[in-house]
Scaffold this motif. Structure first.
Motif, PDB file in Angstrom:
ATOM      1  N   SER A   1       0.718   4.478   2.523  1.00 59.13           N
ATOM      2  CA  SER A   1       0.005   4.829   3.758  1.00 59.13           C
ATOM      3  C   SER A   1       0.522   6.123   4.360  1.00 59.13           C
ATOM      4  O   SER A   1       1.729   6.310   4.531  1.00 59.13           O
TER       5      SER A   1
ATOM      6  N   GLY B   1       0.817  -1.201   0.000  1.00 61.47           N
ATOM      7  CA  GLY B   1       0.000   0.000   0.000  1.00 61.47           C
ATOM      8  C   GLY B   1       0.854   1.256   0.000  1.00 61.47           C
ATOM      9  O   GLY B   1       2.080   1.234  -0.126  1.00 61.47           O
TER      10      GLY B   1
ATOM     11  N   PHE C   1      -8.377  -3.080   4.032  1.00 60.65           N
ATOM     12  CA  PHE C   1      -7.189  -2.794   3.241  1.00 60.65           C
ATOM     13  C   PHE C   1      -7.238  -3.513   1.895  1.00 60.65           C
ATOM     14  O   PHE C   1      -6.908  -2.940   0.859  1.00 60.65           O
TER      15      PHE C   1
ATOM     16  N   ARG D   1      -9.324  -1.784  -0.500  1.00 62.11           N
ATOM     17  CA  ARG D   1      -8.869  -0.417  -0.758  1.00 62.11           C
ATOM     18  C   ARG D   1      -9.870   0.628  -0.282  1.00 62.11           C
ATOM     19  O   ARG D   1     -10.150   1.626  -0.974  1.00 62.11           O
TER      20      ARG D   1
ATOM     21  N   ASN E   1      -3.923   5.458   7.422  1.00 64.77           N
ATOM     22  CA  ASN E   1      -4.849   4.864   6.465  1.00 64.77           C
ATOM     23  C   ASN E   1      -4.189   3.659   5.792  1.00 64.77           C
ATOM     24  O   ASN E   1      -3.096   3.223   6.161  1.00 64.77           O
ATOM     25  N   ASP E   2      -4.841   3.131   4.797  1.00 69.99           N
ATOM     26  CA  ASP E   2      -4.317   2.062   3.951  1.00 69.99           C
ATOM     27  C   ASP E   2      -3.885   0.841   4.782  1.00 69.99           C
ATOM     28  O   ASP E   2      -4.718   0.192   5.372  1.00 69.99           O
ATOM     29  N   ARG E   3      -2.609   0.506   4.852  1.00 69.09           N
ATOM     30  CA  ARG E   3      -2.224  -0.756   5.479  1.00 69.09           C
ATOM     31  C   ARG E   3      -2.443  -0.765   6.996  1.00 69.09           C
ATOM     32  O   ARG E   3      -2.355  -1.824   7.623  1.00 69.09           O
TER      33      ARG E   3
ATOM     34  N   ASP F   1     -11.347   3.692   2.117  1.00 70.29           N
ATOM     35  CA  ASP F   1     -10.830   4.899   2.742  1.00 70.29           C
ATOM     36  C   ASP F   1     -11.002   4.817   4.253  1.00 70.29           C
ATOM     37  O   ASP F   1     -11.645   3.907   4.775  1.00 70.29           O
TER      38      ASP F   1
END
Length: 305
Positions: free
Chosen positions: A193, A191, A229, A232, A220-222, A234
């Motif tokens: 992040s 990702g 995650f 994907r 965020n992300d990972r 938010d």
């Protein structure tokens, strides 16, 4: 999903080295008080009986003891404390960021190995290095890290660039924001992040547990739960770490990645060589991945000036 194991497992080595003076700070020397000038007693002439010869003129003046007294009362200049930032210190985290980081003149690097990646049965590893810019104690510091992935498959086919901007407040607190994998090749799966994190050093009055380094952040992300995650999504999620200083050369570390729990031990086998070895078990709770895995990193941080 292996990239972040190195970025914060080995990248935190420098944070550990920078924390050494916080754990073993020399006692503060009280400022010297300027000595007030000693009063000078002027000689008072006395009358001499007429029947006795006048020997006053031939008598030498009494030696002044003012300089000697001031020298005897002068406080000794305290010795300049030795630098302790070059001493080896264990890492502070396994696989999440801390807010402590490097300054201009400090570099770091190392390697990471996993006996298998998530949902697969092959080994893999990464190699990475970085440097600090600025001064986090006076202004801000910037860590820039370059990572080379796929050291066990297609060597160096995938690469990534990350940064962390951090500010230190006194000797116990720090704040940071960063972007992991700001730039990366298409084959990475960790990702990209963004995060913010705060870290605090808590000193304790115990020989077997002299300090805790606690870091708490959002990202965020990972850092999201694994299912979010993978889709994907938010949003942001909490992560954190606790490093317990049980010995000057050993920290026991627990990490919550936002997805699962990791436990490890970070050790410095040599006192004067800043080599840090950190084995860990990851994905312990089963909330992410397909079982417990073993990870190990070895890194080094150097202060050039």
């Amino acid at each position: 999903m292996i990239i972040y194991w190195f970025l914060f497992g080995v990248g935190s080595v420098l944070g550990g080295a920078g924390l050494t003076p916080f754990f073993d700070a020399p006692p503060t020397v009280a400022p010297q008080v300027a000595l007030a000038p000693a009063p000078v007693v002027s000689a008072v002439p006395t009358a001499v009986p007429a029947s006795e010869p006048d020997t006053t003129a031939a008598r030498p003046p009494a030696p002044s003891t003012t300089a000697n007294d001031r020298e005897a009362l002068r406080l000794p200049v305290p010795p300049r404390p030795q630098r302790v930032t070059d001493r080896s210190a264990p890492g502070l985290t396994l696989n999440t960021p801390t807010a402590f980081g490097a300054r201009l003149g400090q570099i770091y690097g190392g390697v990471n190995f996993q006996h298998r990646i998530r949902y697969a049965r092959w080994q893999d590893g990464v190699a990475s290095g970085g440097a600090g810019l600025g001064d986090p104690s006076r202004w801000v510091g910037l860590d820039v890290t370059v990572t080379v992935l796929d050291t066990y498959t297609d060597f160096a086919e995938d690469k990534a660039l990350s940064w962390k901007l951090h500010r230190q407040f006194g000797t116990r607190w720090a704040l940071a924001v960063g972007h992991e994998n700001m730039w990366h090749t298409s084959g990475t799966d960790g990702g990209s992040s963004r995060y913010a994190v705060a870290s605090h050093v808590l000193l304790l009055p115990y020989d077997a547990l002299s300090a805790l380094v606690v870091s708490v952040g959002v990202g965020n992300d990972r850092f999201l739960p694994e299912s979010r995650f993978q889709q994907r999504e938010d949003g942001v999620n909490l992560f954190g770490s606790v490093a317990a200083r049980v010995h000057p050369g050993m920290h026991i570390i627990a990490n919550w990645t936002g997805q699962d729990l990791a436990l490890g031990v970070s050790v410095t086998p040599f006192t004067q060589i800043p080599l840090v070895f950190t084995p860990a078990l990851v994905d312990l709770t089963g909330t992410a991945g397909d079982g417990v895995r073993f990870s190990a990193s070895m890194g080094m941080a150097l202060t050039l000036w």
